[in-house]
Motif scaffolding. Structure first.
Motif, PDB file in Angstrom:
ATOM      1  N   LYS A  67      -4.467 -16.321  40.988  1.00 23.93           N
ATOM      2  CA  LYS A  67      -5.897 -16.440  41.271  1.00 23.93           C
ATOM      3  C   LYS A  67      -6.074 -17.193  42.573  1.00 23.93           C
ATOM      4  O   LYS A  67      -5.155 -17.845  43.064  1.00 23.93           O
ATOM      5  CB  LYS A  67      -6.603 -17.119  40.101  1.00 23.93           C
ATOM      6  CG  LYS A  67      -6.530 -16.289  38.829  1.00 23.93           C
ATOM      7  CD  LYS A  67      -7.380 -16.849  37.712  1.00 23.93           C
ATOM      8  CE  LYS A  67      -7.334 -15.924  36.517  1.00 23.93           C
ATOM      9  NZ  LYS A  67      -8.169 -16.398  35.387  1.00 23.93           N
ATOM     10  N   TYR A 117      -2.246  -9.423  40.969  1.00 24.32           N
ATOM     11  CA  TYR A 117      -1.056  -9.323  40.126  1.00 24.32           C
ATOM     12  C   TYR A 117       0.136  -8.955  41.006  1.00 24.32           C
ATOM     13  O   TYR A 117       0.126  -7.925  41.680  1.00 24.32           O
ATOM     14  CB  TYR A 117      -1.270  -8.311  38.998  1.00 24.32           C
ATOM     15  CG  TYR A 117      -2.246  -8.856  37.983  1.00 24.32           C
ATOM     16  CD1 TYR A 117      -3.615  -8.657  38.141  1.00 24.32           C
ATOM     17  CD2 TYR A 117      -1.806  -9.630  36.911  1.00 24.32           C
ATOM     18  CE1 TYR A 117      -4.525  -9.210  37.244  1.00 24.32           C
ATOM     19  CE2 TYR A 117      -2.706 -10.182  36.006  1.00 24.32           C
ATOM     20  CZ  TYR A 117      -4.060  -9.977  36.183  1.00 24.32           C
ATOM     21  OH  TYR A 117      -4.958 -10.522  35.304  1.00 24.32           O
ATOM     22  N   PRO A 155      -9.213  -5.958  29.290  1.00 24.32           N
ATOM     23  CA  PRO A 155      -9.457  -6.919  30.377  1.00 24.32           C
ATOM     24  C   PRO A 155     -10.769  -7.661  30.218  1.00 24.32           C
ATOM     25  O   PRO A 155     -11.808  -7.060  29.899  1.00 24.32           O
ATOM     26  CB  PRO A 155      -9.480  -6.032  31.626  1.00 24.32           C
ATOM     27  CG  PRO A 155      -8.782  -4.781  31.239  1.00 24.32           C
ATOM     28  CD  PRO A 155      -9.054  -4.594  29.783  1.00 24.32           C
ATOM     29  N   ILE A 212      -2.816  -4.250  30.584  1.00 20.68           N
ATOM     30  CA  ILE A 212      -3.824  -5.212  30.124  1.00 20.68           C
ATOM     31  C   ILE A 212      -4.703  -4.459  29.138  1.00 20.68           C
ATOM     32  O   ILE A 212      -5.432  -3.526  29.532  1.00 20.68           O
ATOM     33  CB  ILE A 212      -4.646  -5.787  31.294  1.00 20.68           C
ATOM     34  CG1 ILE A 212      -3.704  -6.327  32.369  1.00 20.68           C
ATOM     35  CG2 ILE A 212      -5.559  -6.904  30.790  1.00 20.68           C
ATOM     36  CD1 ILE A 212      -4.419  -6.864  33.615  1.00 20.68           C
ATOM     37  N   VAL A 216     -12.643  -6.818  37.574  1.00 23.27           N
ATOM     38  CA  VAL A 216     -13.172  -6.452  36.262  1.00 23.27           C
ATOM     39  C   VAL A 216     -14.690  -6.536  36.316  1.00 23.27           C
ATOM     40  O   VAL A 216     -15.250  -7.601  36.619  1.00 23.27           O
ATOM     41  CB  VAL A 216     -12.626  -7.388  35.166  1.00 23.27           C
ATOM     42  CG1 VAL A 216     -13.168  -6.969  33.794  1.00 23.27           C
ATOM     43  CG2 VAL A 216     -11.105  -7.381  35.174  1.00 23.27           C
ATOM     44  N   THR A 224       1.302 -16.803  27.912  1.00 18.85           N
ATOM     45  CA  THR A 224       0.780 -15.499  28.321  1.00 18.85           C
ATOM     46  C   THR A 224      -0.016 -14.896  27.171  1.00 18.85           C
ATOM     47  O   THR A 224       0.516 -14.751  26.062  1.00 18.85           O
ATOM     48  CB  THR A 224       1.922 -14.544  28.710  1.00 18.85           C
ATOM     49  OG1 THR A 224       2.603 -15.094  29.835  1.00 18.85           O
ATOM     50  CG2 THR A 224       1.392 -13.167  29.068  1.00 18.85           C
ATOM     51  N   ASN A 238      -3.019 -10.144  25.222  1.00 17.68           N
ATOM     52  CA  ASN A 238      -3.706  -9.076  25.936  1.00 17.68           C
ATOM     53  C   ASN A 238      -2.828  -8.433  27.011  1.00 17.68           C
ATOM     54  O   ASN A 238      -3.079  -7.323  27.460  1.00 17.68           O
ATOM     55  CB  ASN A 238      -4.952  -9.697  26.588  1.00 17.68           C
ATOM     56  CG  ASN A 238      -5.971  -8.691  26.986  1.00 17.68           C
ATOM     57  OD1 ASN A 238      -6.033  -7.603  26.419  1.00 17.68           O
ATOM     58  ND2 ASN A 238      -6.772  -9.038  27.990  1.00 17.68           N
ATOM     59  N   PHE A 239      -1.797  -9.138  27.424  1.00 17.31           N
ATOM     60  CA  PHE A 239      -0.911  -8.663  28.475  1.00 17.31           C
ATOM     61  C   PHE A 239       0.399  -8.186  27.857  1.00 17.31           C
ATOM     62  O   PHE A 239       1.032  -8.908  27.087  1.00 17.31           O
ATOM     63  CB  PHE A 239      -0.598  -9.786  29.474  1.00 17.31           C
ATOM     64  CG  PHE A 239      -1.769 -10.212  30.308  1.00 17.31           C
ATOM     65  CD1 PHE A 239      -2.657 -11.160  29.844  1.00 17.31           C
ATOM     66  CD2 PHE A 239      -1.976  -9.656  31.555  1.00 17.31           C
ATOM     67  CE1 PHE A 239      -3.740 -11.555  30.612  1.00 17.31           C
ATOM     68  CE2 PHE A 239      -3.052 -10.042  32.334  1.00 17.31           C
ATOM     69  CZ  PHE A 239      -3.937 -10.995  31.861  1.00 17.31           C
ATOM     70  N   LEU A 293       3.885 -14.432  34.139  1.00 18.75           N
ATOM     71  CA  LEU A 293       3.445 -13.878  32.851  1.00 18.75           C
ATOM     72  C   LEU A 293       4.644 -13.560  31.968  1.00 18.75           C
ATOM     73  O   LEU A 293       4.696 -13.930  30.797  1.00 18.75           O
ATOM     74  CB  LEU A 293       2.617 -12.617  33.071  1.00 18.75           C
ATOM     75  CG  LEU A 293       1.312 -12.786  33.845  1.00 18.75           C
ATOM     76  CD1 LEU A 293       0.682 -11.426  34.138  1.00 18.75           C
ATOM     77  CD2 LEU A 293       0.341 -13.675  33.076  1.00 18.75           C
ATOM     78  N   ASP A 300      -9.614 -12.132  33.751  1.00 15.40           N
ATOM     79  CA  ASP A 300      -8.353 -11.496  34.138  1.00 15.40           C
ATOM     80  C   ASP A 300      -8.389 -10.945  35.554  1.00 15.40           C
ATOM     81  O   ASP A 300      -7.385 -10.425  36.051  1.00 15.40           O
ATOM     82  CB  ASP A 300      -8.020 -10.363  33.166  1.00 15.40           C
ATOM     83  CG  ASP A 300      -7.783 -10.875  31.756  1.00 15.40           C
ATOM     84  OD1 ASP A 300      -8.118 -10.154  30.789  1.00 15.40           O
ATOM     85  OD2 ASP A 300      -7.279 -12.019  31.607  1.00 15.40           O
ATOM     86  N   GLN A 331       0.579 -13.540  37.788  1.00 12.91           N
ATOM     87  CA  GLN A 331      -0.862 -13.494  38.021  1.00 12.91           C
ATOM     88  C   GLN A 331      -1.186 -14.602  39.019  1.00 12.91           C
ATOM     89  O   GLN A 331      -0.761 -15.748  38.851  1.00 12.91           O
ATOM     90  CB  GLN A 331      -1.622 -13.744  36.707  1.00 12.91           C
ATOM     91  CG  GLN A 331      -3.136 -13.752  36.865  1.00 12.91           C
ATOM     92  CD  GLN A 331      -3.834 -14.302  35.629  1.00 12.91           C
ATOM     93  OE1 GLN A 331      -3.697 -15.466  35.289  1.00 12.91           O
ATOM     94  NE2 GLN A 331      -4.569 -13.451  34.926  1.00 12.91           N
TER      95      GLN A 331
END
Lengths: 113, 110
Positions: free
Chosen positions: A38, A89, A81, A78, A112, A60, A63-64, A46, A85, A36
């Motif tokens: 950002k 990716y 999300p 995911i 999202v 991690t 949720n993943f 992850l 998130d 991941q």
């Protein structure tokens, strides 16, 4: 020729709506990774698959999830999300060992709403 | 947590000037790799260094691995606009997986 392919390149989902990102490779590499990334940050690992062995990073979120049905394909699921998130990716592969050179795909940009 | 530290985080360079980015680890590395990520792109492998004191060159880029295999540097001479991007070092402590540095984002003033 594309060696690590990611689909889709852009994905928009709604808050809480499950989403799956896919990665395929034509390199026949043993190891596949999901990162991941950002904005203005380094890629954050992850998890990775060493052949069929799944290796989750300690931080991690649950949720993943990931699946690797065969050597060529790897999926990132995911489940619910959240706004946090939203990110790029990146899928990557390395030939044999986790210390080998990594080959990155072009990434999937997840939004999202 | 992150085991490989990279400085500086940002580097603003006048076109034609040189600059260096540094990578440091608290543990001995089996190898160090460098990647470049162009704006909007994905990381692309540049080079791998394995031996203590190793120096490798790619045109205007010079990569060095420290004698103790705990640090590395990337030196770019005569910076061009094509050098814009983020440069990541990634080190492998032993047989453990690569740990990426935070990256050095390079911008170039024409």
């Amino acid at each position: 020729d594309a060696m690590v392919i990611q689909n889709p390149r852009y994905q928009v989902t709604q808050f809480g709506k499950p989403v799956t990102l896919s990665c395929s490779q034509t390199l026949n590499h043993n190891v596949m990774y999901w990162y991941q990334q950002k904005s203005s940050q380094a890629p954050k690992l992850l998890f990775h698959y060493y052949d069929k062995d799944f290796n989750n990073e300690a931080d991690t979120p649950d949720n993943f999830q990931s699946r690797r049905p065969n050597t060529s394909f790897c999926f990132l699921d995911i489940r619910s999300p959240g706004l946090g998130d939203a990110a790029m990716y990146l899928c990557a592969t390395s030939r044999v060992r986790v210390t080998d050179t990594q080959y990155f795909g072009p990434g999937t940009r997840l939004t999202v709403l | 947590g992150q085991q490989v530290m990279q400085i500086p985080q940002y580097q603003h360079v006048q076109e034609g000037e040189d600059f260096t980015t540094y990578c440091n680890s608290s543990t001995t590395l089996s190898n160090i790799q460098w990647y470049k990520q162009r704006p909007g792109g994905h990381p692309v492998f540049l080079i791998q260094l394995v031996k203590s004191g190793e120096v490798k060159k790619q045109k205007r880029l010079t990569f060095q691995f420290g004698e103790a295999k705990k640090n590395s540097s990337l030196h770019i001479t005569a910076t061009q606009t094509t050098d814009v991007g983020t440069y990541f070092c990634a080190g492998a402590p032993g047989d453990y997986k690569l740990s990426f540095g935070a990256g050095t984002t390079v911008t170039v003033r024409a």
